[in-house]
Enzyme design. Structure first.
Site, PDB file in Angstrom:
ATOM      1  N   CYS A 271     -47.173  44.732 -13.576  1.00 17.05           N
ATOM      2  CA  CYS A 271     -48.062  45.590 -14.364  1.00 17.05           C
ATOM      3  C   CYS A 271     -48.408  44.855 -15.663  1.00 17.05           C
ATOM      4  CB  CYS A 271     -47.381  46.922 -14.667  1.00 17.05           C
ATOM      5  SG  CYS A 271     -46.010  46.790 -15.843  1.00 17.05           S
TER       6      CYS A 271
ATOM      7  N   GLU B  38     -38.901  43.286 -13.638  1.00 17.75           N
ATOM      8  CA  GLU B  38     -39.210  41.995 -14.257  1.00 17.75           C
ATOM      9  C   GLU B  38     -38.587  41.883 -15.644  1.00 17.75           C
ATOM     10  OE1 GLU B  38     -43.188  43.192 -12.202  1.00 17.75           O
ATOM     11  OE2 GLU B  38     -41.408  44.206 -12.987  1.00 17.75           O
TER      12      GLU B  38
ATOM     13  N   CYS C 201     -45.309  44.095 -17.947  1.00 19.48           N
ATOM     14  CA  CYS C 201     -44.483  43.003 -17.438  1.00 19.48           C
ATOM     15  C   CYS C 201     -45.206  41.666 -17.539  1.00 19.48           C
ATOM     16  CB  CYS C 201     -44.058  43.295 -16.003  1.00 19.48           C
ATOM     17  SG  CYS C 201     -42.904  44.691 -15.920  1.00 19.48           S
TER      18      CYS C 201
END
Length: 161
Positions: A89, A61, A92
Site C-alpha cells: 500500500c 512490510e 508501506c
C-alpha cells in the site's frame, strides 16, 4: 555481493506465506513479509498485526522493516530484498523507499490499495528519490488464495452470526 536468483524468489515467498498464515491464525488479514540481505540471509520477518497491536502502521512490510533495521542496527537497508504476499500500500511503499530497499517481490496484486502498479505505481514515480526494482506475481495464486479464503470465512461468520 551475491544476487538472489529468480528461482530463490519462490522459496523466500513461501517463507512469507508461512508468516501470512501466522497473521491469519491471529485473526489478522493474512499478509506476511520478510527481508533478505544482500548475502541471501533472512534479516527481518513480519506479518500483519494492526488489530493485535492497536496500531494501523503494523502492516507486514513495516513489521519486517522494523525487525531488519533492529537486527542490522541501521534504518537504511540498501541491497536488501523485501518479499511480501500482497502488493504494498502507499504507507508501506513510503517506508520501503525510506529504508532504501533495493528490490520488492510481491505475490498477489491489490486492486484496491496496491501502489506497485495496480492502483498507481509509486515505485515508478520519477519525482521520488528512491526506486526499488519491483517483481510482482510470485506465487500469486497461493498468496491470493490465502486472502480469498480468509475473507470468505469472515463473510460466512458474519452471515451465520
Amino acid at each position: 555481493m551475491p544476487l538472489i536468483l529468480p528461482e530463490q524468489d519462490s522459496a523466500f515467498m513461501r517463507m512469507a506465506i508461512e508468516l501470512a498464515g501466522d497473521a491469519g491464525r491471529c485473526g489478522e488479514v493474512p499478509v506476511g513479509a520478510l527481508i533478505v540481505g544482500p548475502d541471501g540471509q533472512v534479516v527481518g520477518r513480519g506479518f500483519n498485526q494492526p488489530i493485535l497491536r492497536h496500531d494501523p502502521t503494523s502492516h507486514a512490510e513495516v513489521m519486517a522493516l522494523r525487525d531488519a533495521a533492529a537486527r542490522l542496527g541501521n534504518y537504511r537497508l540498501p541491497g536488501c530484498t523485501l518479499y511480501v504476499t500482497l502488493e504494498p500500500c502507499a504507507m508501506c511503499a513510503g517506508a520501503i523507499m525510506h529504508a532504501r530497499i533495493g528490490r520488492v517481490v510481491f505475490g498477489a496484486r491489490d486492486p484496491k490499495t496496491g501502489v506497485a502498479g495496480s492502483v498507481i505505481d509509486l515505485f515508478a514515480e520519477a519525482r521520488l528519490n528512491h526506486h526499488a526494482a519491483i517483481e510482482g506475481g510470485v506465487l500469486a495464486d497461493e498468496c491470493g488464495g490465502l486472502l480469498s479464503s480468509f475473507f470468505a470465512a469472515r463473510r460466512k461468520r458474519v452471515v451465520a452470526g
